[in-house]
Design a protein around this motif. Structure first.
Motif, PDB file in Angstrom:
ATOM      1  N   UNK A  14       0.835  -1.210   0.000  1.00  0.00           N
ATOM      2  CA  UNK A  14       0.000   0.000   0.000  1.00  0.00           C
ATOM      3  C   UNK A  14       0.866   1.255   0.000  1.00  0.00           C
ATOM      4  N   UNK A  15       1.915   1.282   0.815  1.00  0.00           N
ATOM      5  CA  UNK A  15       2.800   2.448   0.872  1.00  0.00           C
ATOM      6  C   UNK A  15       3.551   2.617  -0.447  1.00  0.00           C
ATOM      7  N   UNK A  16       4.016   1.514  -1.019  1.00  0.00           N
ATOM      8  CA  UNK A  16       4.722   1.582  -2.302  1.00  0.00           C
ATOM      9  C   UNK A  16       3.829   2.161  -3.385  1.00  0.00           C
TER      10      UNK A  16
ATOM     11  N   UNK B 211       6.662   6.808  -6.807  1.00  0.00           N
ATOM     12  CA  UNK B 211       7.764   7.601  -7.367  1.00  0.00           C
ATOM     13  C   UNK B 211       7.369   9.050  -7.646  1.00  0.00           C
ATOM     14  N   UNK B 212       6.415   9.559  -6.900  1.00  0.00           N
ATOM     15  CA  UNK B 212       5.982  10.948  -7.054  1.00  0.00           C
ATOM     16  C   UNK B 212       6.921  11.837  -6.239  1.00  0.00           C
TER      17      UNK B 212
ATOM     18  N   UNK C 163       6.759  14.782  -5.284  1.00  0.00           N
ATOM     19  CA  UNK C 163       6.070  15.624  -4.304  1.00  0.00           C
ATOM     20  C   UNK C 163       5.845  14.879  -2.995  1.00  0.00           C
ATOM     21  N   UNK C 164       5.887  13.568  -3.013  1.00  0.00           N
ATOM     22  CA  UNK C 164       5.646  12.771  -1.806  1.00  0.00           C
ATOM     23  C   UNK C 164       6.931  12.409  -1.071  1.00  0.00           C
ATOM     24  N   UNK C 165       8.048  12.818  -1.583  1.00  0.00           N
ATOM     25  CA  UNK C 165       9.312  12.543  -0.896  1.00  0.00           C
ATOM     26  C   UNK C 165       9.427  13.425   0.330  1.00  0.00           C
ATOM     27  N   UNK C 166       9.989  12.896   1.409  1.00  0.00           N
ATOM     28  CA  UNK C 166      10.163  13.746   2.589  1.00  0.00           C
ATOM     29  C   UNK C 166      11.161  14.866   2.298  1.00  0.00           C
ATOM     30  N   UNK C 167      10.983  15.968   2.963  1.00  0.00           N
ATOM     31  CA  UNK C 167      11.889  17.101   2.770  1.00  0.00           C
ATOM     32  C   UNK C 167      13.286  16.700   3.236  1.00  0.00           C
ATOM     33  N   UNK C 168      14.294  17.199   2.548  1.00  0.00           N
ATOM     34  CA  UNK C 168      15.676  16.912   2.946  1.00  0.00           C
ATOM     35  C   UNK C 168      15.979  17.630   4.232  1.00  0.00           C
TER      36      UNK C 168
END
Length: 89
Positions: free
Chosen positions: A56-58, A63-64, A66-71
């Motif tokens: 579900x998380x995958x 691979x969007x 915008x959904x990556x956590x901020x650095x």
């Protein structure tokens, strides 16, 4: 999973990269085997599906960017390797 491995002893490598003689045990942490890589070619010592992100998380992440956590900002307490100071991001 009783033994802790120091982070300095962990080397990340893509499953698509061929094994090399200096590789430590190769452990795949994913629910799916990489496409186009046979079990023999992957040369895996262990496949840990249980600790990989859920299906579900995958699918949600998909691979969007915008959904990556901020650095995280760079630490201001350590000097960069080349001696130049960079402003925190």
């Amino acid at each position: 999973m009783g033994t802790r491995i120091p982070a300095g002893n962990v080397k990340l490598k893509r499953a698509y990269e061929p094994p090399s003689p200096d590789d430590a045990p190769r452990i795949l942490i994913d629910r799916l085997r990489p496409r186009g890589v046979s079990k023999a070619d992957a040369a895996l010592d262990q496949w840990m599906k249980d600790i990989a992100p859920s299906t579900a998380l995958r699918r949600w992440f998909a691979h969007d960017p915008a959904r990556r956590p901020a650095r995280r900002p760079a630490s201001t307490t350590t000097e960069p390797a080349r001696g130049k100071r960079h402003a925190p991001r």
